[in-house]
Motif scaffolding. Structure first.
Motif, PDB file in Angstrom:
ATOM      1  N   ALA A 129      -6.482   1.916  -0.204  1.00  0.00           N
ATOM      2  CA  ALA A 129      -7.338   0.732  -0.360  1.00  0.00           C
ATOM      3  C   ALA A 129      -8.641   1.027  -1.095  1.00  0.00           C
ATOM      4  O   ALA A 129      -9.072   0.244  -1.933  1.00  0.00           O
ATOM      5  CB  ALA A 129      -7.616   0.104   1.001  1.00  0.00           C
ATOM      6  N   TYR A 130      -9.269   2.153  -0.813  1.00  0.00           N
ATOM      7  CA  TYR A 130     -10.560   2.421  -1.458  1.00  0.00           C
ATOM      8  C   TYR A 130     -10.415   2.719  -2.955  1.00  0.00           C
ATOM      9  O   TYR A 130     -11.386   2.662  -3.695  1.00  0.00           O
ATOM     10  CB  TYR A 130     -11.323   3.536  -0.740  1.00  0.00           C
ATOM     11  CG  TYR A 130     -10.856   4.951  -1.003  1.00  0.00           C
ATOM     12  CD1 TYR A 130     -11.388   5.700  -2.044  1.00  0.00           C
ATOM     13  CD2 TYR A 130      -9.889   5.543  -0.201  1.00  0.00           C
ATOM     14  CE1 TYR A 130     -10.965   7.007  -2.276  1.00  0.00           C
ATOM     15  CE2 TYR A 130      -9.468   6.838  -0.422  1.00  0.00           C
ATOM     16  CZ  TYR A 130     -10.000   7.569  -1.470  1.00  0.00           C
ATOM     17  OH  TYR A 130      -9.588   8.853  -1.706  1.00  0.00           O
ATOM     18  N   GLN A 131      -9.207   3.005  -3.430  1.00  0.00           N
ATOM     19  CA  GLN A 131      -8.990   3.243  -4.862  1.00  0.00           C
ATOM     20  C   GLN A 131      -8.467   2.009  -5.589  1.00  0.00           C
ATOM     21  O   GLN A 131      -8.583   1.912  -6.808  1.00  0.00           O
ATOM     22  CB  GLN A 131      -7.976   4.375  -5.064  1.00  0.00           C
ATOM     23  CG  GLN A 131      -8.504   5.737  -4.732  1.00  0.00           C
ATOM     24  CD  GLN A 131      -7.501   6.825  -5.097  1.00  0.00           C
ATOM     25  OE1 GLN A 131      -6.668   6.664  -5.975  1.00  0.00           O
ATOM     26  NE2 GLN A 131      -7.598   7.948  -4.404  1.00  0.00           N
ATOM     27  N   THR A 132      -7.853   1.096  -4.855  1.00  0.00           N
ATOM     28  CA  THR A 132      -7.209  -0.032  -5.520  1.00  0.00           C
ATOM     29  C   THR A 132      -7.713  -1.370  -4.977  1.00  0.00           C
ATOM     30  O   THR A 132      -8.622  -1.951  -5.519  1.00  0.00           O
ATOM     31  CB  THR A 132      -5.676   0.059  -5.369  1.00  0.00           C
ATOM     32  OG1 THR A 132      -5.342   0.112  -3.987  1.00  0.00           O
ATOM     33  CG2 THR A 132      -5.109   1.285  -6.053  1.00  0.00           C
ATOM     34  N   SER A 133      -7.096  -1.839  -3.899  1.00  0.00           N
ATOM     35  CA  SER A 133      -7.459  -3.135  -3.308  1.00  0.00           C
ATOM     36  C   SER A 133      -7.068  -3.130  -1.832  1.00  0.00           C
ATOM     37  O   SER A 133      -6.615  -2.114  -1.310  1.00  0.00           O
ATOM     38  CB  SER A 133      -6.718  -4.258  -4.040  1.00  0.00           C
ATOM     39  OG  SER A 133      -5.332  -4.185  -3.756  1.00  0.00           O
ATOM     40  N   SER A 134      -7.180  -4.278  -1.210  1.00  0.00           N
ATOM     41  CA  SER A 134      -6.816  -4.371   0.206  1.00  0.00           C
ATOM     42  C   SER A 134      -5.304  -4.308   0.421  1.00  0.00           C
ATOM     43  O   SER A 134      -4.842  -4.174   1.551  1.00  0.00           O
ATOM     44  CB  SER A 134      -7.377  -5.663   0.808  1.00  0.00           C
ATOM     45  OG  SER A 134      -6.824  -6.777   0.132  1.00  0.00           O
ATOM     46  N   THR A 135      -4.544  -4.414  -0.656  1.00  0.00           N
ATOM     47  CA  THR A 135      -3.081  -4.253  -0.591  1.00  0.00           C
ATOM     48  C   THR A 135      -2.676  -3.135  -1.559  1.00  0.00           C
ATOM     49  O   THR A 135      -2.092  -3.393  -2.607  1.00  0.00           O
ATOM     50  CB  THR A 135      -2.353  -5.562  -0.956  1.00  0.00           C
ATOM     51  OG1 THR A 135      -2.817  -5.999  -2.244  1.00  0.00           O
ATOM     52  CG2 THR A 135      -2.582  -6.646   0.072  1.00  0.00           C
ATOM     53  N   PRO A 136      -2.986  -1.903  -1.206  1.00  0.00           N
ATOM     54  CA  PRO A 136      -2.815  -0.792  -2.148  1.00  0.00           C
ATOM     55  C   PRO A 136      -1.382  -0.442  -2.519  1.00  0.00           C
ATOM     56  O   PRO A 136      -1.162   0.250  -3.502  1.00  0.00           O
ATOM     57  CB  PRO A 136      -3.477   0.379  -1.428  1.00  0.00           C
ATOM     58  CG  PRO A 136      -3.383   0.045   0.009  1.00  0.00           C
ATOM     59  CD  PRO A 136      -3.494  -1.450   0.076  1.00  0.00           C
ATOM     60  N   ASP A 140       1.872  -1.268 -13.225  1.00  0.00           N
ATOM     61  CA  ASP A 140       0.552  -1.714 -12.796  1.00  0.00           C
ATOM     62  C   ASP A 140      -0.362  -1.846 -14.003  1.00  0.00           C
ATOM     63  O   ASP A 140      -0.123  -1.230 -15.045  1.00  0.00           O
ATOM     64  CB  ASP A 140      -0.020  -0.702 -11.794  1.00  0.00           C
ATOM     65  CG  ASP A 140      -0.967  -1.322 -10.775  1.00  0.00           C
ATOM     66  OD1 ASP A 140      -1.338  -2.504 -10.933  1.00  0.00           O
ATOM     67  OD2 ASP A 140      -1.342  -0.612  -9.833  1.00  0.00           O
ATOM     68  N   HIS A 153      -8.109  -2.079 -14.601  1.00  0.00           N
ATOM     69  CA  HIS A 153      -9.265  -2.964 -14.803  1.00  0.00           C
ATOM     70  C   HIS A 153      -9.512  -3.124 -16.304  1.00  0.00           C
ATOM     71  O   HIS A 153      -9.300  -2.198 -17.086  1.00  0.00           O
ATOM     72  CB  HIS A 153     -10.498  -2.358 -14.105  1.00  0.00           C
ATOM     73  CG  HIS A 153     -11.655  -3.286 -14.057  1.00  0.00           C
ATOM     74  ND1 HIS A 153     -12.494  -3.487 -15.124  1.00  0.00           N
ATOM     75  CD2 HIS A 153     -12.108  -4.081 -13.050  1.00  0.00           C
ATOM     76  CE1 HIS A 153     -13.419  -4.358 -14.795  1.00  0.00           C
ATOM     77  NE2 HIS A 153     -13.205  -4.733 -13.533  1.00  0.00           N
ATOM     78  N   SER A 182      -2.150   5.099  -3.850  1.00  0.00           N
ATOM     79  CA  SER A 182      -2.054   3.781  -3.220  1.00  0.00           C
ATOM     80  C   SER A 182      -2.855   3.785  -1.912  1.00  0.00           C
ATOM     81  O   SER A 182      -2.307   3.810  -0.818  1.00  0.00           O
ATOM     82  CB  SER A 182      -0.592   3.380  -2.986  1.00  0.00           C
ATOM     83  OG  SER A 182       0.141   4.407  -2.373  1.00  0.00           O
ATOM     84  N   ALA A 224      -0.050  -4.753  -9.698  1.00  0.00           N
ATOM     85  CA  ALA A 224      -0.555  -5.984 -10.313  1.00  0.00           C
ATOM     86  C   ALA A 224       0.511  -7.053 -10.541  1.00  0.00           C
ATOM     87  O   ALA A 224       0.221  -8.242 -10.464  1.00  0.00           O
ATOM     88  CB  ALA A 224      -1.242  -5.648 -11.630  1.00  0.00           C
TER      89      ALA A 224
END
Length: 141
Positions: free
Chosen positions: A45-52, A98, A101, A43, A56
Motif C-alpha cells: 500500500a505505501y508504494q502503490t495505493s490502498s489496493t496494492p 500496470d 504516475h 504490491s 491500473a
C-alpha cells in the motif's frame, strides 16, 4: 490390383489437399527495441495505493507474476495492457499490466511481489526492452 490403385489415388488426393490447406501464415507481429529507465516496485500500500494487489487496468497482482508497469508516454508506442515484453537481464516474457504516475517519462517499473529488499537492490538502471507489436499498427512515414 484395382483396389491398390484406388487406395493410392485416394491417399495422394487426400495428402495433396491437406498440404494446400496448411498454408504458411505470416507472423503479424514484430519485436521493437527501446531503451528505458527501469525501477522495481512491490504490491504494498505505501508504494502503490490502498489496493496494492490491483493494477491500473484491474488485473490482480501476486508475487511471482512477471509484470511491468509503464509510464503513460509509452502507451503511445504500443506498450498497452497485456503487451509481451522481454527485459534485458531477465529471463522469460513479461506482460504490461500496470500504468505509472503521469510524472514519469520513458520508464518502466518491474513488479517484484512483496520482496522490498529485492526491489531496492535492483535500484535504477537503463535497460533495453523488446516489445511485441502488430505490424499493422506501425506508423509509416
Amino acid at each position: 490390383m484395382i483396389r491398390n490403385f484406388f487406395f493410392v489415388l485416394c491417399c495422394t488426393t487426400l495428402f495433396s489437399c491437406a498440404n494446400k490447406s496448411v498454408e504458411k501464415k505470416e507472423n503479424p507481429y514484430v519485436w521493437k527495441t527501446l531503451t528505458v529507465k527501469a525501477t522495481a516496485y512491490n504490491s504494498l500500500a505505501y508504494q502503490t495505493s490502498s489496493t496494492p494487489t490491483i493494477a491500473a487496468w484491474g488485473d490482480s497482482l501476486k508475487p511471482g507474476d512477471k509484470y511491468i508497469a509503464v509510464s503513460k508516454d509509452l502507451l503511445k508506442l504500443g506498450l498497452n495492457r497485456n503487451t509481451e515484453v522481454k527485459l534485458e537481464g531477465f529471463s522469460g516474457t513479461y506482460l504490461v499490466k500496470d500504468k505509472m504516475h503521469s510524472k514519469w517519462r520513458n520508464r518502466i517499473d518491474i513488479y517484484m511481489g512483496t520482496d522490498v529488499k529485492k526491489a531496492i537492490e535492483y535500484g535504477v538502471k537503463k535497460i533495453n526492452l523488446q516489445y511485441k507489436i502488430l505490424k499493422d499498427s506501425l506508423k509509416t512515414p
